[in-house]
Design a protein around this motif. Structure first.
Motif, PDB file in Angstrom:
ATOM      1  N   GLU A  31       0.808  -1.221   0.000  1.00 48.29           N
ATOM      2  CA  GLU A  31       0.000   0.000   0.000  1.00 48.29           C
ATOM      3  C   GLU A  31       0.846   1.278   0.000  1.00 48.29           C
ATOM      4  N   VAL A  32       2.124   1.144  -0.341  1.00 52.61           N
ATOM      5  CA  VAL A  32       3.000   2.296  -0.564  1.00 52.61           C
ATOM      6  C   VAL A  32       3.689   2.151  -1.923  1.00 52.61           C
ATOM      7  N   ASN A  35       0.201  -2.328  -4.769  1.00 51.47           N
ATOM      8  CA  ASN A  35      -1.243  -2.318  -4.511  1.00 51.47           C
ATOM      9  C   ASN A  35      -1.643  -3.632  -3.828  1.00 51.47           C
ATOM     10  N   VAL A  94       2.197   0.614  -7.340  1.00 48.70           N
ATOM     11  CA  VAL A  94       1.422   1.844  -7.165  1.00 48.70           C
ATOM     12  C   VAL A  94       1.843   2.853  -8.232  1.00 48.70           C
ATOM     13  N   ALA A  97       5.114   5.249  -8.197  1.00 42.11           N
ATOM     14  CA  ALA A  97       6.096   4.890  -7.168  1.00 42.11           C
ATOM     15  C   ALA A  97       7.482   4.670  -7.750  1.00 42.11           C
ATOM     16  N   ASP A 164       1.892   2.988   5.720  1.00 40.72           N
ATOM     17  CA  ASP A 164       0.436   3.152   5.779  1.00 40.72           C
ATOM     18  C   ASP A 164      -0.148   2.804   7.137  1.00 40.72           C
ATOM     19  N   TYR A 184       0.999   7.458   4.254  1.00 34.73           N
ATOM     20  CA  TYR A 184       0.474   7.352   2.890  1.00 34.73           C
ATOM     21  C   TYR A 184      -0.195   5.992   2.709  1.00 34.73           C
ATOM     22  N   ALA A 186      -2.017   3.986  -0.410  1.00 26.64           N
ATOM     23  CA  ALA A 186      -2.212   4.090  -1.852  1.00 26.64           C
ATOM     24  C   ALA A 186      -3.658   3.825  -2.272  1.00 26.64           C
ATOM     25  N   ASP A 187      -4.291   2.815  -1.693  1.00 31.23           N
ATOM     26  CA  ASP A 187      -5.659   2.468  -2.076  1.00 31.23           C
ATOM     27  C   ASP A 187      -6.634   3.494  -1.506  1.00 31.23           C
ATOM     28  N   GLU A 188      -7.333   4.193  -2.378  1.00 34.56           N
ATOM     29  CA  GLU A 188      -8.225   5.267  -1.924  1.00 34.56           C
ATOM     30  C   GLU A 188      -9.344   4.741  -1.036  1.00 34.56           C
ATOM     31  N   ASN A 206      -0.321  11.027  -2.516  1.00 36.46           N
ATOM     32  CA  ASN A 206       0.212  10.391  -3.725  1.00 36.46           C
ATOM     33  C   ASN A 206       1.723  10.597  -3.743  1.00 36.46           C
ATOM     34  N   TRP A 207       2.371   9.985  -4.737  1.00 31.22           N
ATOM     35  CA  TRP A 207       3.829  10.058  -4.783  1.00 31.22           C
ATOM     36  C   TRP A 207       4.345  11.435  -5.178  1.00 31.22           C
TER      37      TRP A 207
END
Length: 223
Positions: A31-32, A35, A94, A97, A164, A184, A186-188, A206-207
């Motif tokens: 999750e960084v 995904n 991601v 990334a 995360d 952070y 990644a998954d909204e 985001n990155w």
């Protein structure tokens, strides 16, 4: 300096080369960089299960399709082990990334600190290389603060921790509070279930935002 670090992690630290005259970025993987949840959903679907999205936790949210009952807590570790066996080398990266880390690596040394089970470290390394993120990996066990403290103890420049999971930020604040702790997810969908980590320095989305934060502090040499 290795007090409190898991015995399976200590030998990995000896293989990490640290330049005290360069900033450091220590980043989580799931999750960084990868995904995790998208891969998990594919895994669950293939095994007659689904994720219910009621909270940030795996426990209670992994359910059986045939009756919508939650998978028992004691079965979750086995499921995770099977998931990493099948997907640690194949999770999708991601967005942004790899490209962003490649750019940032011109300004800082990058280390991936992941709680992937150590027996799957080679699979994770293969996944990192496949995704264009060929950076040193530490397959950690437990909270991350003591490892971050070890890695950054001799630095003369700013250091950054990206993760995360809130309790990892709390651990880093406890053991290395001088490190910038960047929260952070990644998954909204997951991000909407969890507010900013209380012990983080900043919650970023985001990155691009991560890069802007990191570069601005490297340029000003702000610890």
């Amino acid at each position: 300096m290795t007090d409190g670090i898991h015995e399976k992690v200590i030998p990995q630290l000896a293989d990490i080369k640290i330049d005290p005259e360069r900033p450091m970025i220590i980043t989580d993987a799931d999750e960084v960089l990868f995904n995790f949840m998208k891969g998990m959903e594919i895994f669950l679907e293939a095994n007659g299960m689904y994720f219910d999205w009621q909270s940030f936790a795996l426990r209670g949210n992994i359910k059986l399709k045939h009756d919508n009952s939650a998978v028992e807590d004691e079965k979750i570790p086995h499921l995770l082990d099977q998931f990493f066996h099948d997907y640690a080398a194949n999770l999708p990266a991601v967005e942004g990334a790899a490209e962003t880390l490649e750019d940032l690596s011109q300004h800082a040394q990058v280390i991936v600190l992941s709680n992937v089970p150590p027996k799957y470290a080679e699979k994770r390394l293969a996944g990192l290389k496949r995704a264009g993120m060929d950076f040193p990996l530490i397959a950690n066990i437990g909270a991350k603060g003591r490892v971050v403290s070890y890695l950054t103890r001799s630095l003369n420049h700013p250091s950054f921790f990206i993760d995360d999971i809130p309790h990892n930020h709390a651990s880093v604040e406890e053991h290395a509070d001088y490190v910038h702790r960047l929260h952070y997810i990644a998954d909204e969908r997951l991000a909407q279930l969890l507010g900013p980590a209380e012990n983080s320095t900043a919650r970023l989305n985001n990155w691009t935002e991560l890069s802007d934060h990191i570069l601005s502090h490297i340029e000003t040499k702000e610890n």
